[in-house]
Design an enzyme around this catalytic site. Structure first.
Site, PDB file in Angstrom:
ATOM      1  CG  ASN A  63       2.646  26.883  28.018  1.00  0.00           C
ATOM      2  OD1 ASN A  63       1.614  26.986  28.685  1.00  0.00           O
ATOM      3  ND2 ASN A  63       3.284  27.936  27.552  1.00  0.00           N
ATOM      4  N   GLY A 121      -4.288  30.635  27.572  1.00  0.00           N
ATOM      5  CA  GLY A 121      -4.332  29.609  26.543  1.00  0.00           C
ATOM      6  C   GLY A 121      -4.366  30.213  25.150  1.00  0.00           C
ATOM      7  CB  SER A 122      -5.247  28.659  21.948  1.00  0.00           C
ATOM      8  OG  SER A 122      -6.592  28.234  22.106  1.00  0.00           O
ATOM      9  CD  GLU A 175      -2.350  37.434  30.870  1.00  0.00           C
ATOM     10  OE1 GLU A 175      -1.505  37.550  29.949  1.00  0.00           O
ATOM     11  OE2 GLU A 175      -2.641  38.367  31.633  1.00  0.00           O
ATOM     12  CB  CYS A 225       2.495  32.419  25.817  1.00  0.00           C
ATOM     13  SG  CYS A 225       2.893  33.171  27.406  1.00  0.00           S
ATOM     14  CD  GLU A 276       1.851  31.457  20.264  1.00  0.00           C
ATOM     15  OE1 GLU A 276       2.635  31.592  21.221  1.00  0.00           O
ATOM     16  OE2 GLU A 276       0.609  31.546  20.379  1.00  0.00           O
TER      17      GLU A 276
END
Length: 365
Positions: free
Chosen positions: A23, A96-97, A118, A152, A242
């Site tokens: 992203n 990331g996820s 993160e 995020c 999310e």
């Protein structure tokens, strides 16, 4: 301890792995790499395969600037990720996820490799009073629709006092029109969704929803207009995971305690945004809720300060970076006592007796 000096010394961990998302593919590759290099580590950067052009630019740039012995780039997808995670690193930094973050932590545990994760989560935004409601709509729209919501720390959902909702929606309509015009899908600065998979996922989330703003999309350009959905509750599909897109669900509450309880019954978010003029409300929320970081009367901008660390807590991640904290994250801090040799007090040595005891107590006084 007499006579001695105590101090801390930073040393690099060694070989570090930085895995970045799609992203913000350049910033989230290079920014942690700067911290790792400044701390004296060697670095392998693994950009996201979902942003192949940026990945290629990063690889070319690093090859031109750096000796591969010190900084290298590995391109590729899931196979390359898995192969890298099978190797032994001294530190792993992942953005990331949550699901992939769990895999990274599992692989790191084989060698007890320290990690920074993160991640993300459903970051709430509370609007609790009418003061500057129009400005609140503007700042929430900025944070939510920046990069088409693919951020995020974007406000994931809005919790607003029920008597404020209708006026807020009017203000939000006006803000979106000012930002993106009458036809957002035709606006040259509207950001596309990264790929077909995520575009289809977001469109599916809009099925059977009460859309009060936006909702239009273009399959050819993978663009979704800034969208606001009303009459959402905790069981709505929009509240299951999310969103990571330009869709803002609105939930209402009667009492602030209800909003706090709603948030605290879910995983700890990466970000939290409070819009209230009253300090007692601000303090109550900050005291009651755990989250990575956030803003009072704004969104997103806590990331912009190099004086503040950035990171999650619980389900939204662990560890932090930005500014000096990036150097500290990629450094092992050694505590060292440097002792003099010209004196050696006998109190600590055997045999212990009443005289030594009296002397020690004399120094205590």
């Amino acid at each position: 301890q007499f006579y001695a000096q105590s101090y801390e010394s930073h040393e690099p961990y060694g070989v570090t792995l930085i895995m970045s998302p799609w992203n913000y593919p350049f910033m989230l590759s290079i920014e942690p790499a700067i911290g790792a290099i400044s701390a004296g580590n060697t670095v392998i950067i693994k950009p996201s395969a979902y942003a192949p052009h940026v990945s290629s630019v990063i690889k070319k740039m690093i090859e031109e600037c750096c000796d591969e012995k010190y900084v290298a780039v590995v391109e590729g997808g899931r196979a390359e990720n898995n192969e890298l995670l099978e190797q032994r690193f001294d530190y792993i930094f992942f953005t990331g996820s949550v699901n992939v973050g769990k895999l990274v932590m599992e692989k790191a545990s084989l060698y007890l490799t320290p990690v920074t994760l993160e991640l993300g989560g459903k970051s709430p935004c509370i609007v609790d009073d009418e003061h500057s409601l129009k400005l609140a709509a503007k700042r929430i729209a900025f944070g939510k629709f920046l990069n088409a919501g693919q951020t995020c720390v974007a406000p994931d959902y809005l919790l607003i006092r029920d008597e404020l909702k209708d006026k807020f929606i009017i203000y939000m309509k006006d803000v979106i029109k000012k930002f993106f015009g009458e036809c957002p899908l035709e606006h040259p600065q509207l950001v596309k969704i990264v790929n077909q998979k995520h575009f289809d996922r977001l469109c599916h989330l809009l099925d059977n929803q009460d859309i009060v703003i936006g909702g239009e999309y273009n399959k050819d350009t993978l663009m979704i207009a800034p969208t606001v959905v009303d009459h959402v509750d905790g069981d709505n599909v929009l509240m299951h995971e999310e969103i990571f897109g330009p869709i803002l669900p609105i939930l209402t509450y009667h009492h602030l305690d209800d909003a706090i309880s709603f948030i605290n019954h879910r995983e700890k978010p990466l970000a939290f945004y409070i819009f209230s003029h009253y300090k007692d409300v601000q303090k109550k929320i900050l005291k009651s809720c755990s989250f990575g970081g956030g803003c009072i009367n704004d969104t997103i901008i806590h990331l912009a300060s190099n004086q503040l660390s950035f990171g999650g807590v619980g389900h939204s991640g662990m560890g932090s970076y930005h500014g000096k904290k990036s150097f500290e994250t990629f450094s092992h801090t050694r505590s060292i006592v440097k002792k003099a040799t010209w004196i050696d007090l006998p109190f600590r040595y055997y045999p212990y007796n009443s005289f030594k005891d009296k002397m020690i107590r004399l120094f205590e006084k």
